[in-house]
Design an enzyme around this catalytic site. Structure first.
Site, PDB file in Angstrom:
ATOM      1  N   GLY A 250       0.814  -1.214   0.000  1.00  0.00           N
ATOM      2  CA  GLY A 250       0.000   0.000   0.000  1.00  0.00           C
ATOM      3  C   GLY A 250       0.845   1.261   0.000  1.00  0.00           C
ATOM      4  N   ASP A 251       1.960   1.233   0.733  1.00  0.00           N
ATOM      5  CA  ASP A 251       2.878   2.380   0.756  1.00  0.00           C
ATOM      6  C   ASP A 251       3.467   2.619  -0.631  1.00  0.00           C
ATOM      7  OD1 ASP A 251       2.465   2.298   3.551  1.00  0.00           O
ATOM      8  OD2 ASP A 251       4.112   0.873   3.765  1.00  0.00           O
TER       9      ASP A 251
END
Length: 300
Positions: A250-251
């Site tokens: 997600g980062d």
């Protein structure tokens, strides 16, 4: 310049054990150390994409020294605040028949330390980008994201926030440029279980109406949906591959989206690059490489 904030960075000690047995001596068959923290992951992917960034946050002790040394090898700058008490975390992540984690506490962060962070953030200029991501250590009040955004309000800084529930909901009043809940987190915010894309879009639009300019919802193997500031809904399927690691995916998507938008100012392109970055990390042991990102980008 892009700045990322990681309040509680860590050394992630990732080990693999065949058939881990509780109460017995177990030997690893594979081990790696990664420099952990959501903001650090964002900076690492940005570096792989050729974008400069500076990582901010708090470090302490010999582990903090290693984090500072290590991030330099990842290709980005850091301006961490050295905390006097405690040590930066060591998180043990065990991969075996089942996956288990033991996460450290982290150093003692005081109000004086926070003021040092505020001072650093006061130097941001119009056009800069700030990424606030991850949970808040127990010794810091949960309104810290709000305090930061209040101080930077009206300074023409694009702020991206990747956090859970109240941490995210409470900053919408400051109109963040980007928020990135995943499908599960989006449902948690409204106390519902989301099933189809129509529901996801509807609740994402609600967050936009509450103040977020762009809402990016990651959906793991189902791809991602963007409710963009221009009013359009963009959808992107995930690339095909074998998932080796969900940490940092997600980062990486956040990093790819920001890089794509800064490069072309095009939301569709930004979403596509973000999805490629997220998948590249999911298909790798660590943060996905530039080569893997570009390979997956071409498959969309």
């Amino acid at each position: 310049m892009i700045y990322t904030v990681t309040f509680n960075p860590a050394l992630d000690y990732v080990i693999a054990v065949n058939q881990f047995t509780l109460g017995m001596v177990n030997r690893t068959v594979r081990e790696n150390i990664f420099y952990g923290g959501k903001g650090i992951n964002v900076s690492a992917m940005l570096a792989n994409l050729g974008h400069e960034s500076t990582a901010l946050g708090f470090v302490a002790g010999f582990t903090g020294d290693e984090i500072e040394r290590g991030v330099r090898t990842l290709g980005f700058h850091s301006d961490f605040i050295k905390v006097e008490k405690g040590i930066s975390r060591i998180n043990v992540k065990l991969k075996s028949d089942q996956e288990s984690e033991i996460n450290g506490i982290g150093p003692e962060i005081t109000e004086k330390d926070l003021e040092k962070l505020f001072h650093r953030l006061s130097g941001l200029k119009p056009g800069d980008v700030l990424v606030l991501s991850g949970s808040i250590p127990a010794m810091i009040q949960n309104d810290i994201y709000e305090r930061i955004m209040e101080r930077l309000d009206k300074k023409e800084i694009r702020i991206a926030v990747d956090a859970e529930k109240e941490l995210l909901l409470n900053v919408l009043q400051y109109h963040p440029f980007l928020i990135k809940p995943n499908k599960h987190e989006l449902g948690q915010m409204f106390g519902v279980k989301l099933d189809g894309e129509e529901e996801i879009v509807a609740y994402a639009v609600t967050l936009q109406k509450r103040g977020a300019l762009n809402v990016l919802v990651s959906m793991a193997g189902d791809g991602a949906i963007l409710i963009a500031e221009d009013g359009r809904v963009y959808k992107q399927k995930a690339a095909k591959g074998i998932v080796k690691n969900s940490v940092g995916s997600g980062d990486s998507m956040v990093a790819g989206f920001l890089a794509g938008y800064l490069e072309k100012g095009d939301y569709g392109y930004a979403l596509k690059l973000g999805a490629a970055c997220g998948c590249a990390t999911a298909f790798s042991e660590g943060i996905g490489t530039r080569e893997e990102v570009l390979r997956l980008f071409k498959t969309f």
